[in-house]
Design a protein around this motif. Structure first.
Motif, PDB file in Angstrom:
ATOM      1  N   CYS A   9       1.131  -5.183   3.227  1.00 12.77           N
ATOM      2  CA  CYS A   9       0.642  -4.232   4.223  1.00 12.77           C
ATOM      3  C   CYS A   9      -0.781  -4.608   4.616  1.00 12.77           C
ATOM      4  CB  CYS A   9       0.677  -2.824   3.648  1.00 12.77           C
ATOM      5  SG  CYS A   9      -0.164  -1.610   4.678  1.00 12.77           S
ATOM      6  N   CYS A  58       0.838   3.811   5.512  1.00 11.69           N
ATOM      7  CA  CYS A  58      -0.261   3.409   6.382  1.00 11.69           C
ATOM      8  C   CYS A  58       0.114   3.549   7.849  1.00 11.69           C
ATOM      9  CB  CYS A  58      -0.678   1.983   6.072  1.00 11.69           C
ATOM     10  SG  CYS A  58      -1.443   1.857   4.445  1.00 11.69           S
ATOM     11  N   CYS A 115      -3.281  -1.440   3.084  1.00 15.68           N
ATOM     12  CA  CYS A 115      -3.447  -1.141   1.658  1.00 15.68           C
ATOM     13  C   CYS A 115      -3.051  -2.320   0.781  1.00 15.68           C
ATOM     14  CB  CYS A 115      -2.650   0.104   1.288  1.00 15.68           C
ATOM     15  SG  CYS A 115      -0.866  -0.153   1.329  1.00 15.68           S
ATOM     16  N   CYS A 118       3.051  -0.566   5.934  1.00 10.02           N
ATOM     17  CA  CYS A 118       3.918   0.218   5.071  1.00 10.02           C
ATOM     18  C   CYS A 118       4.040   1.623   5.660  1.00 10.02           C
ATOM     19  CB  CYS A 118       3.357   0.260   3.645  1.00 10.02           C
ATOM     20  SG  CYS A 118       1.949   1.337   3.427  1.00 10.02           S
TER      21      CYS A 118
HETATM   22 ZN    ZN Z   1      -0.099   0.299   3.421  1.00  4.70          ZN
END
Ligand code: ZN
Ligand code: ZN
Length: 103
Positions: A3, A36, A6, A33
């Motif tokens: 991601c 996020c 993150c 993801c």
């Molecule tokens: Zn993420």
């Protein structure tokens, strides 16, 4: 590819489509993801035509999967640079015309 926000690694869903989405950030294809996507969607590049973040980046261009518009990748700077001189010339010409009218 983790991601972009993150750094979490994508895990294969047990079944069905992955909830992860692809997006484009700084004209680079990134994975987002599900968490996020909710909170960091604003960090993604958006389509200049429809505002969608459903963009894909491929060789030299960024395509919007929502409206289908395609723009050249990293073209903004080049376009600005190629437009600016013409614009500057026009402004200069206009200024010159105005100045010439002043006695
Ligand atoms: Zn993420
Ligand atoms: Zn679009």
């Amino acid at each position: 590819m983790p991601c972009f926000s993150c750094g979490a690694r994508q895990t294969d869903p047990i079944r069905g489509a992955s909830p992860w989405t692809r997006g484009v950030r700084d004209e680079t294809l990134v994975l987002v993801c599900p968490d996020c996507r909710r909170t960091h969607e604003a960090d993604l590049d958006t389509c200049s035509t429809c505002g969608s973040v459903a963009l894909i980046c491929r060789l030299g261009e960024v395509e919007c999967r929502s409206c289908g518009s395609v723009r050249p990748a990293r073209g903004d700077g080049r376009l600005a640079a190629s437009y600016a001189p013409g614009l500057a010339d026009e402004v200069e010409a206009a200024l010159a015309r105005v100045l010439r009218r002043v006695p």
